[in-house]
Write an enzyme that holds these catalytic residues in place. Structure first.
Site, PDB file in Angstrom:
ATOM      1  N   TYR A 126     -39.493 -13.147   3.171  1.00 28.11           N
ATOM      2  CA  TYR A 126     -38.294 -12.503   2.611  1.00 28.11           C
ATOM      3  C   TYR A 126     -38.584 -11.630   1.388  1.00 28.11           C
ATOM      4  O   TYR A 126     -37.661 -11.043   0.830  1.00 28.11           O
ATOM      5  CB  TYR A 126     -37.266 -13.581   2.248  1.00 28.11           C
ATOM      6  N   HIS A 173     -30.517  -8.212   8.302  1.00 31.17           N
ATOM      7  CA  HIS A 173     -31.465  -9.322   8.104  1.00 31.17           C
ATOM      8  C   HIS A 173     -32.686  -8.759   7.399  1.00 31.17           C
ATOM      9  O   HIS A 173     -33.195  -7.694   7.787  1.00 31.17           O
ATOM     10  CB  HIS A 173     -31.907  -9.926   9.439  1.00 31.17           C
TER      11      HIS A 173
HETATM   12  C1  DQA Z   1     -32.175 -13.979   7.572  1.00 27.21           C
HETATM   13  C2  DQA Z   1     -32.769 -14.468   8.891  1.00 27.21           C
HETATM   14  C3  DQA Z   1     -32.199 -15.821   9.278  1.00 27.21           C
HETATM   15  O1  DQA Z   1     -32.784 -16.274  10.489  1.00 27.21           O
HETATM   16  C4  DQA Z   1     -32.499 -16.840   8.195  1.00 27.21           C
HETATM   17  O2  DQA Z   1     -31.918 -18.074   8.532  1.00 27.21           O
HETATM   18  C5  DQA Z   1     -32.090 -16.395   6.854  1.00 27.21           C
HETATM   19  C6  DQA Z   1     -32.325 -15.008   6.468  1.00 27.21           C
HETATM   20  C7  DQA Z   1     -32.873 -12.697   7.069  1.00 27.21           C
HETATM   21  O3  DQA Z   1     -32.319 -12.044   6.179  1.00 27.21           O
HETATM   22  O4  DQA Z   1     -33.966 -12.361   7.550  1.00 27.21           O
HETATM   23  O5  DQA Z   1     -31.640 -17.183   6.029  1.00 27.21           O
HETATM   24  O6  DQA Z   1     -30.800 -13.678   7.759  1.00 27.21           O
END
Ligand code: DQA
Length: 141
Positions: free
Chosen positions: A23, A99
């Site tokens: 992330y 995402h």
């Molecule tokens: C997310 C992807 C999701 O699968 C995960 O549970 C997240 C972050 C992303 O920003 O990549 O919490 O939404």
């Protein structure tokens, strides 16, 4: 002046600390400062984060009848929540799903995004750039 909302769901308050290899190393606070200054002439930017599903729905309903657009990262609820998908379908403002990670490169349980059909569009895998692009799109409307 346009109004743009950014709504982040569960665990996104830990961005920068949480699994940085997936992330990223930067926090949302830093991104928000950058976005507010970059787009200050085009849109006001409002930010809301919660770990609670019903609070996401309340905020979508609250902003969704008068904001010009909403950028929504519902985190893991994207894969499970028919209720959030229903909220997105119920409002007037266009919602861009974002995402940080590319959910299609990851575990199978992340490949389904229940919000896809309800959103105007979706950006997955571009990190913080996804939020910038979504806001640029909302400004262009
Ligand atoms: C997310 C992807 C999701 O699968 C995960 O549970 C997240 C972050 C992303 O920003 O990549 O919490 O939404």
């Amino acid at each position: 002046m346009k109004k743009t909302g950014i709504i982040n769901g569960p665990n996104l308050n830990l961005t920068g600390k949480r699994e940085p290899e997936i992330y990223g190393k930067n926090s949302f606070d830093e991104l928000l400062i950058e976005l507010k200054s970059r787009f200050e002439l085009q849109t006001e930017i409002f930010y809301f984060q919660t770990n609670i599903e019903g609070e996401l729905i309340n905020k979508i309903q609250e902003w969704g009848f008068y904001f010009d657009g909403i950028v929504l990262n519902a985190g893991a609820y994207s894969h499970t929540s028919i209720a959030i998908a229903d909220a997105v379908k119920s409002i007037k403002s266009p919602v861009i799903g974002v995402h940080l990670s590319n959910i299609y490169n990851r575990e199978n349980e992340r490949h389904t995004d229940l919000l896809l059909g309800a959103c105007k569009g979706n950006i997955s895998g571009l990190g913080f750039a996804g939020y910038k692009l979504a806001i640029e799109y909302i400004i262009s409307l």
